[in-house]
Design a protein around this motif. Sequence first.
Motif, PDB file in Angstrom:
ATOM      1  N   ARG A  64       0.827  -1.208   0.000  1.00  0.00           N
ATOM      2  CA  ARG A  64       0.000   0.000   0.000  1.00  0.00           C
ATOM      3  C   ARG A  64       0.863   1.260   0.000  1.00  0.00           C
ATOM      4  O   ARG A  64       0.566   2.247  -0.666  1.00  0.00           O
ATOM      5  N   LEU A  65       1.951   1.212   0.761  1.00  0.00           N
ATOM      6  CA  LEU A  65       2.859   2.357   0.810  1.00  0.00           C
ATOM      7  C   LEU A  65       3.540   2.574  -0.537  1.00  0.00           C
ATOM      8  O   LEU A  65       3.708   3.714  -0.985  1.00  0.00           O
ATOM      9  N   ALA A  66       3.959   1.480  -1.160  1.00  0.00           N
ATOM     10  CA  ALA A  66       4.619   1.591  -2.458  1.00  0.00           C
ATOM     11  C   ALA A  66       3.693   2.257  -3.471  1.00  0.00           C
ATOM     12  O   ALA A  66       4.129   3.110  -4.263  1.00  0.00           O
ATOM     13  N   ALA A  67       2.416   1.901  -3.445  1.00  0.00           N
ATOM     14  CA  ALA A  67       1.450   2.524  -4.348  1.00  0.00           C
ATOM     15  C   ALA A  67       1.268   4.003  -4.008  1.00  0.00           C
ATOM     16  O   ALA A  67       1.155   4.856  -4.903  1.00  0.00           O
ATOM     17  N   ALA A  68       1.257   4.309  -2.710  1.00  0.00           N
ATOM     18  CA  ALA A  68       1.093   5.704  -2.301  1.00  0.00           C
ATOM     19  C   ALA A  68       2.295   6.549  -2.718  1.00  0.00           C
ATOM     20  O   ALA A  68       2.150   7.717  -3.098  1.00  0.00           O
ATOM     21  N   LEU A  69       3.475   5.974  -2.664  1.00  0.00           N
ATOM     22  CA  LEU A  69       4.693   6.708  -3.033  1.00  0.00           C
ATOM     23  C   LEU A  69       4.669   7.119  -4.500  1.00  0.00           C
ATOM     24  O   LEU A  69       5.249   8.158  -4.870  1.00  0.00           O
ATOM     25  N   GLU A  70       4.008   6.346  -5.334  1.00  0.00           N
ATOM     26  CA  GLU A  70       3.925   6.689  -6.742  1.00  0.00           C
ATOM     27  C   GLU A  70       3.114   7.960  -6.971  1.00  0.00           C
ATOM     28  O   GLU A  70       3.268   8.624  -8.001  1.00  0.00           O
ATOM     29  N   ARG A  71       2.268   8.308  -6.004  1.00  0.00           N
ATOM     30  CA  ARG A  71       1.430   9.495  -6.152  1.00  0.00           C
ATOM     31  C   ARG A  71       2.030  10.727  -5.484  1.00  0.00           C
ATOM     32  O   ARG A  71       1.463  11.811  -5.562  1.00  0.00           O
ATOM     33  N   VAL A  72       3.142  10.568  -4.779  1.00  0.00           N
ATOM     34  CA  VAL A  72       3.754  11.691  -4.077  1.00  0.00           C
ATOM     35  C   VAL A  72       4.439  12.624  -5.079  1.00  0.00           C
ATOM     36  O   VAL A  72       5.235  12.176  -5.914  1.00  0.00           O
ATOM     37  N   SER A  73       4.132  13.910  -4.988  1.00  0.00           N
ATOM     38  CA  SER A  73       4.721  14.883  -5.911  1.00  0.00           C
ATOM     39  C   SER A  73       5.684  15.849  -5.229  1.00  0.00           C
ATOM     40  O   SER A  73       6.440  16.546  -5.904  1.00  0.00           O
ATOM     41  N   THR A  74       5.673  15.880  -3.876  1.00  0.00           N
ATOM     42  CA  THR A  74       6.585  16.781  -3.171  1.00  0.00           C
ATOM     43  C   THR A  74       7.940  16.115  -2.991  1.00  0.00           C
ATOM     44  O   THR A  74       8.045  14.882  -2.960  1.00  0.00           O
ATOM     45  N   PRO A  75       9.019  16.893  -2.872  1.00  0.00           N
ATOM     46  CA  PRO A  75      10.353  16.322  -2.657  1.00  0.00           C
ATOM     47  C   PRO A  75      10.380  15.516  -1.354  1.00  0.00           C
ATOM     48  O   PRO A  75       9.677  15.850  -0.391  1.00  0.00           O
ATOM     49  N   PRO A  76      11.163  14.444  -1.297  1.00  0.00           N
ATOM     50  CA  PRO A  76      11.235  13.622  -0.078  1.00  0.00           C
ATOM     51  C   PRO A  76      11.521  14.435   1.184  1.00  0.00           C
ATOM     52  O   PRO A  76      10.940  14.156   2.240  1.00  0.00           O
ATOM     53  N   ALA A  77      12.384  15.429   1.101  1.00  0.00           N
ATOM     54  CA  ALA A  77      12.735  16.222   2.281  1.00  0.00           C
ATOM     55  C   ALA A  77      11.566  17.045   2.801  1.00  0.00           C
ATOM     56  O   ALA A  77      11.614  17.545   3.932  1.00  0.00           O
ATOM     57  N   GLN A  78      10.528  17.188   1.990  1.00  0.00           N
ATOM     58  CA  GLN A  78       9.344  17.953   2.406  1.00  0.00           C
ATOM     59  C   GLN A  78       8.135  17.045   2.610  1.00  0.00           C
ATOM     60  O   GLN A  78       7.014  17.518   2.736  1.00  0.00           O
ATOM     61  N   THR A  79       8.374  15.738   2.653  1.00  0.00           N
ATOM     62  CA  THR A  79       7.284  14.764   2.729  1.00  0.00           C
ATOM     63  C   THR A  79       7.429  13.895   3.981  1.00  0.00           C
ATOM     64  O   THR A  79       8.508  13.376   4.249  1.00  0.00           O
TER      65      THR A  79
END
Length: 343
Positions: free
Chosen positions: A247-262
Amino acid sequence: MNRPTLRDVAERAGVSVSAVSYALNENSTFPLAEKTRARIRRVAREIGYVPNSLARSLKNRTARLVGVILDKPLANPRYAAIVEGLSRGAAEEGFQVVLLTSRDHGSGVDAVRGGQLDGLVFIGHDDHVVPEALAAAVAEHAIPFGAIDCGRADAAPPYTAVDLDYAAGVDLVVERLAADGIRAVTYVRPDLLSHAERVREQAMLDALTGRPEMSLSVLQTGVTAERLGGFERTGDYAAYRAELGARLAAALERVSTPPAQTAFVCSWGSDVETVLATVRRQDPGYRVAGLNRGALEPAQWPGLIHAEMPLGEAGRACAAAVVRTARDNAPAVHQMLPPALVG
């Protein structure tokens, strides 16, 4: 303030002192109308009357034991921490605790009335709060009693209540993440509608509503009350962790902010390890936080934070209050304990 007397109860109930004595004596065979007996006992509870014989027996009782009612396994670190705190709080007062394995609450009440126990503590969880029948028996027999994590401390029940401030934990975590420049939060939570989850979710919404620069998304883990019961019976979480990772892997595909801001914020501390391992495999810059303490030590994982609930302190405070009620006729204590931010 003087302790209420038999005469005070009699005057309030509109009966004789003798009638009060008969009504409050469990061994009395005097033919008193049940309605009258119930009215007298209700008045006695309302004004806080404790029979002198009961008060003397509580002070002189040699059992020095407090029963703990819990239907969760002590293998769960959460409940082990609470029970350890209970043991510590009782020991500080010269008492010990005994775990009641039976779910028959009446047996605990009978043990107090029979002198085998000095009081009772009920440990709540999810939406499992003090049963009405137990609360009624505690009130009827003036049993020293305390409840932990039942969401009632702010409601001032007629017994000791020690609860945990889940909303404050959310505020601590969100405040830290905002200060660290986080702009997108994914809230990882179970599919449960328990009191704690409702409080946390509302607090998360409130905290981020006041910060328009931060966005919020919710990732449900798929854990229902039924699945949770299965985990506790078998101790097998492997399939669930794999599912959560997917579920997390699928959610990560939708993340658009930089990792340092997520950031990913876990409602359950037990989910932190899986979340941390999954998101940091993709990028070590992602932030992870827990609203409860998990198995990981924040000092060993840069950027990891959690709100640590005072589980041991809740147990310690509740046990001490119940013992003092039993031994000294001290009043009930109502506390909402705040968490600390770790990491």
